[in-house]
Design a protein around this motif. Structure first.
Motif, short mmCIF file in Angstrom:
data_model
loop_
_atom_site.label_atom_id
_atom_site.label_comp_id
_atom_site.label_asym_id
_atom_site.label_seq_id
_atom_site.Cartn_x
_atom_site.Cartn_y
_atom_site.Cartn_z
N ALA A 60 45.00 1.60 49.49
CA ALA A 60 45.08 0.01 50.29
C ALA A 60 45.29 0.27 51.52
O ALA A 60 44.66 -0.51 52.52
CB ALA A 60 45.92 -0.77 49.49
N ALA A 61 46.33 0.94 51.88
CA ALA A 61 46.71 1.23 53.41
C ALA A 61 45.52 1.89 54.00
O ALA A 61 45.04 1.43 55.23
CB ALA A 61 48.09 2.23 53.37
N LEU A 62 44.72 2.85 53.70
CA LEU A 62 43.65 3.67 53.98
C LEU A 62 42.50 2.53 54.43
O LEU A 62 41.76 2.38 55.25
CB LEU A 62 43.11 4.93 53.38
CG LEU A 62 41.66 5.45 53.74
CD1 LEU A 62 42.19 6.01 55.04
CD2 LEU A 62 41.38 6.62 52.60
N ALA A 63 42.20 1.71 53.29
CA ALA A 63 41.11 0.59 53.37
C ALA A 63 41.39 -0.25 54.68
O ALA A 63 40.64 -0.60 55.46
CB ALA A 63 41.02 -0.16 52.16
N GLN A 64 42.71 -0.81 54.71
CA GLN A 64 43.16 -1.54 56.05
C GLN A 64 42.98 -0.94 57.24
O GLN A 64 42.61 -1.57 58.14
CB GLN A 64 44.64 -2.07 55.72
CG GLN A 64 44.85 -2.95 54.45
CD GLN A 64 43.95 -4.24 54.57
OE1 GLN A 64 43.91 -4.90 55.65
NE2 GLN A 64 42.99 -4.55 53.80
N ARG A 65 43.20 0.45 57.29
CA ARG A 65 43.16 1.09 58.64
C ARG A 65 41.59 1.24 58.80
O ARG A 65 41.11 1.05 60.13
CB ARG A 65 43.64 2.53 58.42
CG ARG A 65 45.15 2.67 58.33
CD ARG A 65 45.63 3.86 58.57
NE ARG A 65 45.27 4.80 57.68
CZ ARG A 65 46.10 5.25 56.78
NH1 ARG A 65 47.32 4.45 56.28
NH2 ARG A 65 45.93 6.12 55.65
N ILE A 66 40.84 1.41 57.82
CA ILE A 66 39.22 1.29 58.27
C ILE A 66 38.79 0.11 58.78
O ILE A 66 38.14 0.15 59.59
CB ILE A 66 38.46 1.83 56.68
CG1 ILE A 66 38.91 3.15 56.49
CG2 ILE A 66 37.05 1.73 56.92
CD1 ILE A 66 38.32 3.54 55.10
N ILE A 67 39.18 -1.08 58.16
CA ILE A 67 38.93 -2.27 58.52
C ILE A 67 39.30 -2.79 59.78
O ILE A 67 38.80 -3.06 60.93
CB ILE A 67 39.35 -3.48 57.69
CG1 ILE A 67 38.77 -3.19 56.42
CG2 ILE A 67 39.07 -4.84 58.20
CD1 ILE A 67 37.25 -3.19 56.21
N ALA A 68 40.81 -2.17 60.27
CA ALA A 68 41.06 -2.42 61.51
C ALA A 68 40.53 -1.65 62.52
O ALA A 68 40.26 -2.12 63.75
CB ALA A 68 42.50 -2.10 61.61
N ALA A 69 40.16 -0.43 62.15
CA ALA A 69 39.52 0.33 63.25
C ALA A 69 37.81 -0.33 63.46
O ALA A 69 37.56 -0.25 64.59
CB ALA A 69 39.13 1.90 62.75
N LEU A 70 37.34 -0.82 62.38
CA LEU A 70 35.94 -1.67 62.70
C LEU A 70 36.38 -2.91 63.56
O LEU A 70 35.69 -2.92 64.62
CB LEU A 70 35.44 -2.08 61.39
CG LEU A 70 34.34 -2.97 61.41
CD1 LEU A 70 33.32 -2.23 62.05
CD2 LEU A 70 33.90 -3.40 59.83
N ALA A 71 37.42 -3.37 63.46
CA ALA A 71 37.73 -4.68 64.23
C ALA A 71 37.92 -4.06 65.59
O ALA A 71 37.50 -4.94 66.54
CB ALA A 71 39.01 -5.38 63.66
N GLN A 72 38.59 -3.13 66.06
CA GLN A 72 38.60 -2.51 67.27
C GLN A 72 37.55 -2.27 67.67
O GLN A 72 37.26 -2.48 69.04
CB GLN A 72 39.82 -1.25 67.33
CG GLN A 72 41.16 -1.73 66.86
CD GLN A 72 41.78 -2.62 68.02
OE1 GLN A 72 42.20 -3.65 67.78
NE2 GLN A 72 41.58 -2.28 69.27
N ARG A 73 36.58 -1.59 67.03
CA ARG A 73 35.32 -1.11 67.65
C ARG A 73 34.67 -2.40 68.03
O ARG A 73 33.97 -2.63 69.03
CB ARG A 73 34.57 -0.36 66.61
CG ARG A 73 35.05 1.07 66.27
CD ARG A 73 33.78 1.92 65.32
NE ARG A 73 33.37 1.28 64.44
CZ ARG A 73 34.02 1.54 63.14
NH1 ARG A 73 35.01 2.33 63.08
NH2 ARG A 73 33.64 1.01 62.04
N ILE A 74 34.79 -3.39 67.19
CA ILE A 74 33.94 -4.79 67.64
C ILE A 74 34.65 -5.29 68.98
O ILE A 74 33.76 -5.77 69.58
CB ILE A 74 34.09 -5.66 66.52
CG1 ILE A 74 33.13 -5.20 65.16
CG2 ILE A 74 33.46 -7.17 66.74
CD1 ILE A 74 33.48 -6.16 64.14
N ILE A 75 35.75 -5.25 68.92
CA ILE A 75 36.61 -5.82 70.44
C ILE A 75 35.99 -4.90 71.33
O ILE A 75 35.96 -5.60 72.61
CB ILE A 75 37.87 -5.64 70.15
CG1 ILE A 75 38.47 -6.86 68.85
CG2 ILE A 75 38.65 -5.98 71.45
CD1 ILE A 75 39.73 -6.77 68.54
#
Length: 938
Positions: free
Chosen positions: A603-618
């Protein structure tokens, strides 16, 4: 009379006429009966619907009463006094809450022993409160509880109780209860206006009547007849009431309290409309039969007599006897008689006439034959020019007629169709050329052309070359069939495009809100059924409104298209991106397949992947966009919710993502936040704060503090800024940074701003000195059309000279365009001074000075704080020089040290404001200082 209607065992013409008259009356009577029944039934249904609506109003009114009681008790439960050993302060607070809620408040420990009770004075010896197990239920569940009918053993008064827990740590240490007298419930039922002759009631979970709008004293405490049969959350019933009469009623059970709200009406009142229409029908039937008897009988006699005369003439005509037309009164019968008389004269000439007719008929047949041959040629020409292809098959299954369009659409060989092939031969030719793209097309052709019987069908088939044909088969009565072929390729392409446009945003080409909700529904079903979590990212562009307001909506639309292109480049192939309106986008991201969903690390890995995607969008949207040759910089705030953990429905999931987005914007924008349950709690706290703010002015909780603005050279006070303060009796001092944005968002800033303006003008008018009073005006106030009227009313009420009022506005006010400029010019013509606050922090401050000349510029405190640095010193000097050239007063905000005061004096500022030269003080203290005239710091 009966003999005149029946002769030789058969009915006469008169009998048929009488029967016809009666038959014509029957549909009228039947129609009247149906209409009467429908109208009566409709009136009864309207009465029943009114009963059901009245029950819903009673239930909502009771829910509102209990909800207000629970809200008041929850607010009281947050008081520090409720947990104190000395409960005298709590007793005072409880008295206030009890008066507002219309009941008596009690505080009990977990064992049910009263600690405080507002029915008796503080300090009085108290008894147990646990009537009916109310406290025990709250202690056991830790949740609020709403009781049924209770009776006080001390006073005999009947009431209901609402209780909430006072949590001490993880346990329920104390319980707050509110005793609501039954008269409050009776007032609630009466206020619901159930109407007459109905009566409304509220019953507890056991069916015991708590309040009744009719004969309340006789029915309270009695159990509703047939209550055990009311098993649904809402519905209707018929049965015997308290008085032994048959009643119809509707009920609705509350999810909040478990009570049942009911409304009843006497069954006789429901049957009254049907009975009234039944009587009307009987009267109408009698009237119709009477009119039929009066009108139809004479007419029938007249027609029957005339028909008898014509019958006699027909007998004589059949025997070849000469005829004389009788004298009859009916015009049509007179004409028939005359014709029959003339016919007897012409009978002798009929043979000659028939011979001539035979010769003429033979000539016409020959002419018709030639005409048909010409039409056959014309028909073939017409068939060949039809837009539809046509093939006609005869009863033997052979092609007898076809046109050029059919040959072209099906790409058939000329020699094949010219040889009059059978349907089977055509089918074999098409199979050999792989004509049928789908197997079911070939099977459908076999079914349609099987044997010698053709079936009527309409279907569509796509040919190998991509052409879509609409094929219709119509059997012929004499055998065979006609089959037409229509090219619908263009129509199908247009329909597909329309379907795509209905599910996509026309500006960006992305899926729209409807497509998003469909995809969310599918993803949620998979997540719940197959344990496939996914994330929802709500994206909201930062500073997009600035682009729309400064460059126009066309530029804004172009920017949205560029944003969509960048988002497509950043998101993954399995992600679903949609535009839901304005500058808002939503991204659905399935959890990576490599993440172990049953483990914490996965679950933590999945959240890191989504957080990395959000940072790429920003990061992608932080890069400048080129619009009309100009670089435009915006940002994006992202709220993230995880399904199904944060919501099991579409609305709950989107709400969670919106709350996370709201937190991201509150934390400085251009960032992302993941939803947490405390965000929902913060949202509830904000709603409570909004409710308290609505009553703060009436309660006298809003006050003004005044901060002096001094001359940097002489030290004298030149102006005073009015600052709004809110002191809540329970929450204490609430920062303007919390309640001012809330007031602007909810629209409460209008009455709050009017109060501040009126109070500041009234106070300043009594100072006895020409010092100006400065009042902040928000963008929301400028958006209202009555700002100028509010200013004029405050000046007239206080009699403050116009030139002593100074309104401070920020750059965001000017972003609303020409309407705001018109208001500013109207205020300038009135004589009010205008100042731009926080100058230098916006994106277009210099442009706004060109659009409107202000009287004063207030340099933002962030520059004054860094004035010792070279860059800030240069900015402040430039602003001071600009103000001097434009004839504006320059005020430095946030002066907190003597060194800052010296520096702002050196760079050219005329005025200073800050804690060093004067803190915000109450009205009495600022009045005392103005008498002194100077500041020690200066």
């Amino acid at each position: 009379m009966v003999r005149s209607w029946v002769r030789r065992g058969r009915p006469t013409f008169s009998a048929y006429l009488i029967a016809l008259s009666l038959a014509l009356s029957v549909p009228l009577l039947a129609f009247a009966a149906v209409v009467s029944y429908e109208l009566g039934t409709k009136e009864r249904a309207e009465v029943e619907a009114g009963v059901f609506d009245a029950a819903a109003r009673v239930r909502r009114a009771a829910d509102a009463l209990v909800a207000d009681a629970l809200s008041g008790l929850r607010i009281l439960a947050t008081s520090r006094a409720v947990r104190s050993n000395d409960l005298s302060g709590f007793h005072a607070e409880a008295l206030v809450v009890g008066r507002e809620l219309g009941g008596h408040v009690a505080l009990a420990d977990a064992a049910g022993e009263r600690l405080a009770y507002t029915r008796v004075p503080w300090g009085t010896l108290l008894s147990s409160i646990d009537e009916g197990g109310v406290v025990a239920a709250v202690v056991r569940t830790g949740e609020p509880f709403v009781s049924g009918l209770l009776t006080s053993p001390q006073t005999g008064e009947r009431f209901v109780a609402v209780a909430v827990p006072v949590h001490a740590g993880a346990d329920t240490g104390r319980v707050l209860t509110l005793e609501i007298p039954l008269r409050k419930l009776l007032e609630t039922v009466v206020s619901a206006d159930v109407g007459t002759p109905r009566w409304g009631s509220i019953s507890d979970r056991d069916g015991t009547v708590l309040a009744r709008s009719a004969d309340n004293a006789d029915h309270v405490g009695r159990r509703l007849p047939g209550f055990s049969e009311l098993t649904s959350p809402a519905g209707t019933w018929r049965g015997t009431g308290f008085l032994g009469i048959t009643v119809f009623g509707a009920y609705e059970r509350s999810d909040l309290t478990g009570w049942t709200a009911g409304v009843g009406v006497d069954e006789a009142a429901l049957d009254a409309p049907v009975a009234a229409w039944r009587m009307r029908l009987v009267g109408l039937a009698a009237l119709v039969l009477a009119i039929t008897a009066i009108v139809a009988v004479p007419i029938c006699r007249e027609i029957a007599g005339t028909f008898a005369q014509l019958t006699a003439m027909a007998r004589r005509l059949g025997m070849g006897q000469p005829l004389a037309a009788p004298d009859v009164r009916i015009a049509e019968a007179r004409t028939i008689a005359s014709v029959m008389a003339r016919a007897s004269v012409h009978l002798s000439r009929r043979n000659a006439f028939l011979r001539e007719a035979k010769d003429d008929l033979e000539a016409r047949v020959a002419a018709r034959t030639r005409e048909l041959e010409e039409k056959t040629t014309l028909l073939q020409t017409t068939l060949d020019h039809m837009d539809q292809g046509l093939v006609m098959v005869d009863a033997d299954g052979r092609v007898s007629v076809y046109n050029r369009r059919a040959v072209d659409l099906l790409e058939l060989p000329e020699d094949l169709v010219a040889s009059r092939p059978t349907v089977a031969e055509l089918h074999a030719h098409q199979l050999a050329r792989n004509e049928f793209v789908r197997d079911e097309d070939a099977e459908r052709v076999k079914e349609l052309y099987g044997g010698s019987a053709f079936k009527e069908r309409l279907y569509e088939r796509e040919r190998p070359n991509g052409t879509i044909l609409e094929i219709r088969t119509v059997p012929r009565p004499e055998g065979g069939a006609v089959r037409t072929f229509t090219d619908v390729t263009a129509r199908k392409t247009a329909e597909a495009e329309l379907a795509r446009m209905a599910r996509h945003d026309s500006l960006t080409g992305l899926p729209n809100r409807a497509s998003l909700r469909e995809r969310l529904k599918e993803r949620l079903a998979e997540a719940l059924r197959h344990d496939r979590p996914f994330s929802v990212l709500c994206l909201d562009l930062d500073r997009f409104k600035v682009v729309n307001d400064t460059m126009g909506h066309a530029a804004g639309d172009m920017l949205l298209g560029l944003v969509a292109e960048r988002l497509r480049e950043v998101v993954r192939g399995e992600d679903f991106l949609a535009r839901v309106g304005g500058d808002e986008f939503v991204l659905l991201c399935p959890e990576a397949s490599g993440c172990a969903r049953d483990e914490t690390s996965g679950a933590a890995l999945a959240q890191r992947i989504i957080a990395a995607l959000a940072q790429r969008i920003i990061a992608a949207l932080a890069q400048p966009f080129a619009l009309s040759g100009k670089p435009i910089e915006i940002g994006v705030s992202i709220g993230i919710a995880n399904a199904p953990r944060d919501g099991g429905t579409i609305d709950d999931l989107l709400k969670a993502a919106d709350l996370a987005l709201y937190r991201a914007k509150g934390d400085g924008r251009n960032t992302h936040r993941v939803f947490a349950p405390e965000m929902d709690a913060a949202n509830i706290e904000r709603q409570v704060l909004e409710i308290e703010l609505r009553h703060a002015i009436q309660r006298g909780e809003i006050t003004l503090a005044y901060q002096p603005i001094v001359d940097v050279h002489g030290g004298g006070v030149t102006a005073v800024e009015a600052l709004c303060r809110w002191t809540h009796p329970r929450l204490g001092a609430i920062s303007p940074a919390r309640f001012i944005p809330l007031a602007e968002e909810t629209g409460l800033i209008a009455p709050l701003g009017a109060f501040v303006l009126e109070t500041a003008c009234r106070e300043a008018a009594g100072w006895g000195t020409p010092v100006r009073i400065a009042v902040n005006v928000s963008a929301v106030q400028f958006a209202r059309a009555d700002l100028l009227a509010v200013v004029v009313a405050a000046l007239e009420a206080s009699r403050l000279p116009v030139d002593r009022l100074e309104l401070e506005i920020t750059e965001s006010v000017l972003m609303d365009g020409a309407t705001v400029l018109d208001t500013l010019h109207a205020l300038r013509r009135l004589g009010v001074r205008l100042a731009m606050d926080d100058f230098g922090t916006g994106y277009s401050s210099l442009g706004y000075l060109e659009r409107f000349p202000f009287d004063k510029l207030k340099i933002d405190g962030s520059f004054v704080k860094r004035i010792a640095s070279t860059e800030a010193d240069a900015i402040v000097r430039a602003i001071a020089s600009l103000g001097e050239r434009l004839g504006m007063t320059i005020t430095a905000e946030g002066v907190e040290t003597s060194e800052q005061l010296r520096l702002v004096r050196e760079v050219g500022c005329q005025e200073a404001q800050g804690y060093h030269v004067g803190r915000p003080v109450p009205a009495e203290e600022i009045r005392h200082r103005l008498r002194g005239g100077r500041t020690e710091a200066a």
